[in-house]
Design an enzyme around this catalytic site. Structure first.
Site, PDB file in Angstrom:
ATOM      1  N   ARG A   1       0.946  -0.657  -0.135  1.00  0.00           N
ATOM      2  CA  ARG A   1       0.034   0.283   0.116  1.00  0.00           C
ATOM      3  C   ARG A   1       1.064   1.397  -0.242  1.00  0.00           C
ATOM      4  NH1 ARG A   1      -2.535  -0.030   6.369  1.00  0.00           N
ATOM      5  NH2 ARG A   1      -1.064  -0.912   7.784  1.00  0.00           N
ATOM      6  N   ASP A   2       1.955   1.212   0.681  1.00  0.00           N
ATOM      7  CA  ASP A   2       3.025   2.516   0.881  1.00  0.00           C
ATOM      8  C   ASP A   2       3.905   1.695  -0.122  1.00  0.00           C
ATOM      9  OD1 ASP A   2       4.007   5.015   2.241  1.00  0.00           O
ATOM     10  OD2 ASP A   2       5.753   3.746   1.723  1.00  0.00           O
ATOM     11  N   GLU A   3       4.149   3.340  -1.500  1.00  0.00           N
ATOM     12  CA  GLU A   3       5.367   2.788  -2.446  1.00  0.00           C
ATOM     13  C   GLU A   3       6.923   2.754  -2.157  1.00  0.00           C
ATOM     14  OE1 GLU A   3       4.443   4.494  -6.059  1.00  0.00           O
ATOM     15  OE2 GLU A   3       6.739   5.152  -6.567  1.00  0.00           O
TER      16      GLU A   3
ATOM     17  N   ARG B   1       8.007   2.149   1.422  1.00  0.00           N
ATOM     18  CA  ARG B   1       8.067   0.077   1.976  1.00  0.00           C
ATOM     19  C   ARG B   1       7.757  -0.566   1.052  1.00  0.00           C
ATOM     20  NH1 ARG B   1       4.506   2.953   5.693  1.00  0.00           N
ATOM     21  NH2 ARG B   1       2.760   1.471   5.356  1.00  0.00           N
TER      22      ARG B   1
ATOM     23  N   ASP C   1      -3.639  -0.770  -2.397  1.00  0.00           N
ATOM     24  CA  ASP C   1      -3.792  -1.155  -1.080  1.00  0.00           C
ATOM     25  C   ASP C   1      -4.665  -1.537  -1.544  1.00  0.00           C
ATOM     26  OD1 ASP C   1      -5.247  -0.740   0.907  1.00  0.00           O
ATOM     27  OD2 ASP C   1      -4.860   2.232   1.191  1.00  0.00           O
ATOM     28  N   ILE C   2      -5.034  -2.538  -0.848  1.00  0.00           N
ATOM     29  CA  ILE C   2      -6.547  -3.735  -0.999  1.00  0.00           C
ATOM     30  C   ILE C   2      -7.831  -3.519  -0.276  1.00  0.00           C
ATOM     31  CG2 ILE C   2      -4.861  -6.095  -1.160  1.00  0.00           C
ATOM     32  CD1 ILE C   2      -5.999  -6.364   1.549  1.00  0.00           C
TER      33      ILE C   2
ATOM     34  N   ASN D   1      -2.205 -12.411   0.365  1.00  0.00           N
ATOM     35  CA  ASN D   1      -1.744 -12.083   1.883  1.00  0.00           C
ATOM     36  C   ASN D   1      -1.835 -10.503   3.049  1.00  0.00           C
ATOM     37  OD1 ASN D   1       0.737 -12.495   3.465  1.00  0.00           O
ATOM     38  ND2 ASN D   1       1.571 -10.807   3.351  1.00  0.00           N
TER      39      ASN D   1
ATOM     40  N   TYR E   1     -10.469  -9.851  14.144  1.00  0.00           N
ATOM     41  CA  TYR E   1     -10.028 -10.615  12.779  1.00  0.00           C
ATOM     42  C   TYR E   1      -9.976 -12.629  12.842  1.00  0.00           C
ATOM     43  CZ  TYR E   1      -5.321 -12.835  12.355  1.00  0.00           C
ATOM     44  OH  TYR E   1      -4.562 -13.557  11.060  1.00  0.00           O
TER      45      TYR E   1
ATOM     46  N   LYS F   1     -11.501 -13.971   8.697  1.00  0.00           N
ATOM     47  CA  LYS F   1     -10.871 -14.514   8.092  1.00  0.00           C
ATOM     48  C   LYS F   1     -11.803 -16.634   8.304  1.00  0.00           C
ATOM     49  CE  LYS F   1      -5.857 -13.402   8.020  1.00  0.00           C
ATOM     50  NZ  LYS F   1      -5.536 -13.007   6.874  1.00  0.00           N
TER      51      LYS F   1
HETATM   52  P1  NDP Z   1       2.271  -8.279   8.898  1.00  0.00           P
HETATM   53  O1  NDP Z   1       1.669  -6.771   9.949  1.00  0.00           O
HETATM   54  O2  NDP Z   1       3.649  -8.056   8.778  1.00  0.00           O
HETATM   55  O3  NDP Z   1       2.646  -7.818   7.582  1.00  0.00           O
HETATM   56  C1  NDP Z   1       1.118  -7.404   6.863  1.00  0.00           C
HETATM   57  C2  NDP Z   1       1.194  -6.838   5.318  1.00  0.00           C
HETATM   58  O4  NDP Z   1       0.229  -5.905   5.171  1.00  0.00           O
HETATM   59  C3  NDP Z   1       2.467  -5.307   5.603  1.00  0.00           C
HETATM   60  O5  NDP Z   1       2.781  -5.437   4.266  1.00  0.00           O
HETATM   61  C4  NDP Z   1       1.522  -4.392   5.316  1.00  0.00           C
HETATM   62  O6  NDP Z   1       1.894  -3.455   4.556  1.00  0.00           O
HETATM   63  C5  NDP Z   1       0.584  -5.455   4.657  1.00  0.00           C
HETATM   64  N1  NDP Z   1      -1.125  -4.535   4.074  1.00  0.00           N
HETATM   65  C6  NDP Z   1      -1.937  -4.297   6.053  1.00  0.00           C
HETATM   66  N2  NDP Z   1      -3.158  -3.131   5.268  1.00  0.00           N
HETATM   67  C7  NDP Z   1      -2.871  -3.220   4.129  1.00  0.00           C
HETATM   68  C8  NDP Z   1      -3.382  -3.070   2.898  1.00  0.00           C
HETATM   69  N3  NDP Z   1      -5.158  -1.997   2.853  1.00  0.00           N
HETATM   70  N4  NDP Z   1      -3.591  -2.413   1.882  1.00  0.00           N
HETATM   71  C9  NDP Z   1      -2.443  -3.897   1.579  1.00  0.00           C
HETATM   72  N5  NDP Z   1      -1.280  -3.843   1.882  1.00  0.00           N
HETATM   73  C10 NDP Z   1      -2.057  -3.790   3.165  1.00  0.00           C
HETATM   74  O7  NDP Z   1       1.633  -9.094   8.973  1.00  0.00           O
HETATM   75  P2  NDP Z   1       2.269 -11.202   9.012  1.00  0.00           P
HETATM   76  O8  NDP Z   1       3.167 -11.391   7.564  1.00  0.00           O
HETATM   77  O9  NDP Z   1       2.140 -11.486   9.792  1.00  0.00           O
HETATM   78  O10 NDP Z   1       1.093 -11.648   8.128  1.00  0.00           O
HETATM   79  C11 NDP Z   1       0.717 -12.043   6.784  1.00  0.00           C
HETATM   80  C12 NDP Z   1      -0.422 -12.534   6.311  1.00  0.00           C
HETATM   81  O11 NDP Z   1      -0.622 -13.929   7.374  1.00  0.00           O
HETATM   82  C13 NDP Z   1      -1.768 -12.153   7.188  1.00  0.00           C
HETATM   83  O12 NDP Z   1      -2.403 -12.044   6.203  1.00  0.00           O
HETATM   84  C14 NDP Z   1      -2.008 -12.308   8.404  1.00  0.00           C
HETATM   85  O13 NDP Z   1      -3.725 -12.461   9.077  1.00  0.00           O
HETATM   86  C15 NDP Z   1      -1.572 -13.951   8.427  1.00  0.00           C
HETATM   87  N6  NDP Z   1      -1.323 -15.078   9.903  1.00  0.00           N
HETATM   88  C16 NDP Z   1       0.127 -14.428  10.303  1.00  0.00           C
HETATM   89  C17 NDP Z   1       0.459 -15.147  11.491  1.00  0.00           C
HETATM   90  C18 NDP Z   1       1.553 -14.818  11.894  1.00  0.00           C
HETATM   91  O14 NDP Z   1       2.118 -15.204  12.742  1.00  0.00           O
HETATM   92  N7  NDP Z   1       2.050 -13.640  11.506  1.00  0.00           N
HETATM   93  C19 NDP Z   1      -0.922 -16.243  11.579  1.00  0.00           C
HETATM   94  C20 NDP Z   1      -1.718 -16.659  10.736  1.00  0.00           C
HETATM   95  C21 NDP Z   1      -2.375 -15.464   9.732  1.00  0.00           C
HETATM   96  P3  NDP Z   1       2.164  -2.008   5.149  1.00  0.00           P
HETATM   97  O15 NDP Z   1       3.853  -2.235   6.178  1.00  0.00           O
HETATM   98  O16 NDP Z   1       1.958  -0.986   4.606  1.00  0.00           O
HETATM   99  O17 NDP Z   1       1.297  -2.006   7.180  1.00  0.00           O
END
Ligand code: NDP
Length: 306
Positions: free
Chosen positions: A55-57, A59, A80-81, A107, A215, A219
């Site tokens: 979502r942030d270019e 980053r 940005d979803i 993701n 959450y 999910k």
């Molecule tokens: P992080 O918070 O580390 O990363 C989330 C990512 O999603 C970031 O890149 C964030 O961007 C991005 N994001 C959030 N909102 C938006 C948006 N509106 N548009 C585009 N991108 C967006 O989370 P995880 O890596 O831990 O999670 C990844 C996936 O795995 C998620 O679906 C989470 O629900 C799932 N998950 C994670 C678990 C875990 O233990 N970590 C366990 C179970 C599921 P930005 O940097 O800009 O915020």
């Protein structure tokens, strides 16, 4: 046909390259965490171009640079979803440049921290809007561009197991039956999550069968959507289009305040596996665990949160 596709000249190879023929993979929310781990895996194993979207270019571009320092080449586009304009712009870009694509990893997601003080109604509205509605909108705009043999991965969670709908009985059982119905539609899932937001705001979510985690509801809705989407793909003219969801494991990321024991590379195993499923796979509309085991989404085993 040729004039319909965009053509580009490759510098290494002066022969005209038909961009519409390239295989393309897309990962959402890929600038950090598990999404970034999936990028590492796909940049290594996917036979084609891999798009890191964020979502942030700035980053996103920083993450592309980090990958290139590892010797991995990623493409970039903003996405940005939670912004329908951004989703449509990305879909137009893919359509114009490649006329289609092959892999979509949904993701991107967001979670309130466990000690958040915002009322559940507010958490419900924001969490459902990003994690479920955002993902649904990405699918609605991008699915028409999927090519035959495409693979879609919806990153769910252990919190996305149906048995997490565990508010008061008998209301919870009724909700679970609705989510698990073999005739469930996308619009019915939208109505269910809208009802959750209403009940969370009214304060009677538990009596109505819902859990206290927005959450988890977001999910569960993503996992239910996966099953509905696979039914639609099964009836689609495009052959062998497959969608599955996964629980990536409890991973050391910002989302878990770095409490998860798994690395992002370990968290990337199940989504990358689903993204790279071979032709004519039997895994269709399934829910799998971080160790690639297929889990019965309707009956269990009951996983713990995360
Ligand atoms: P992080 O918070 O580390 O990363 C989330 C990512 O999603 C970031 O890149 C964030 O961007 C991005 N994001 C959030 N909102 C938006 C948006 N509106 N548009 C585009 N991108 C967006 O989370 P995880 O890596 O831990 O999670 C990844 C996936 O795995 C998620 O679906 C989470 O629900 C799932 N998950 C994670 C678990 C875990 O233990 N970590 C366990 C179970 C599921 P930005 O940097 O800009 O915020």
């Amino acid at each position: 046909m040729e004039c319909y596709h965009q053509l580009e000249t490759s510098l290494e190879n002066p022969v005209i390259v038909n961009m519409a023929g390239k295989r393309i993979a897309v990962v959402t929310g890929a600038n950090k965490g598990i999404g970034y781990g999936i990028m590492k895996e796909l940049c290594t194993k996917f036979n084609g171009l891999v798009y890191l979207t964020s979502r942030d270019e700035s980053r996103g571009l920083a993450a592309v640079k980090k990958l290139s320092e590892l010797g991995l080449q990623a493409q970039y586009h903003q996405l940005d979803i939670d912004n329908i304009g951004s989703i449509k712009k990305f879909a137009d870009y893919i359509k114009t440049k490649y006329d289609g694509f092959d892999v979509l990893v949904n993701n991107a997601a967001f979670a309130y921290s466990t000690d958040a003080t915002e009322p559940l109604g507010e958490q419900a509205e924001n969490t459902i809007r990003v994690n479920f509605t955002g993902t649904l909108n990405v699918c609605r705009e991008l699915f028409p561009l999927l090519r035959p043999g495409a693979r879609v991965v919806n990153v769910s969670s252990t919190a996305g197991h149906l048995l997490q709908i565990n508010g008061s009985e008998p209301a919870a059982s009724t909700l679970r039956e609705k989510f698990a119905s073999p005739t469930l539609t996308e619009d019915e899932i939208v109505s269910l999550v809208n009802q959750f937001v209403k009940d969370a705001k009214a304060g009677d979510w538990n009596a109505k069968g819902w859990p206290s985690s927005a959450y988890a509801v977001s999910k569960v809705a993503v996992s239910a959507l996966t099953r509905v989407q696979q039914r639609a793909f099964d009836a689609d003219l495009r052959k062998d289009v497959v969608v599955n969801s996964c629980h990536p494991g409890y991973v050391d990321t910002d989302m878990t305040a770095h409490k998860g024991p798994l690395t992002i590379e370990q968290g990337a195993v199940s989504p990358s596996y689903l993204a790279l499923l071979p032709p004519d796979t039997d895994l269709r509309g399934a829910y799998i665990w971080y160790d690639k085991q297929v889990v019965d989404w309707v009956n269990g085993p009951t996983p713990s949160l995360y």
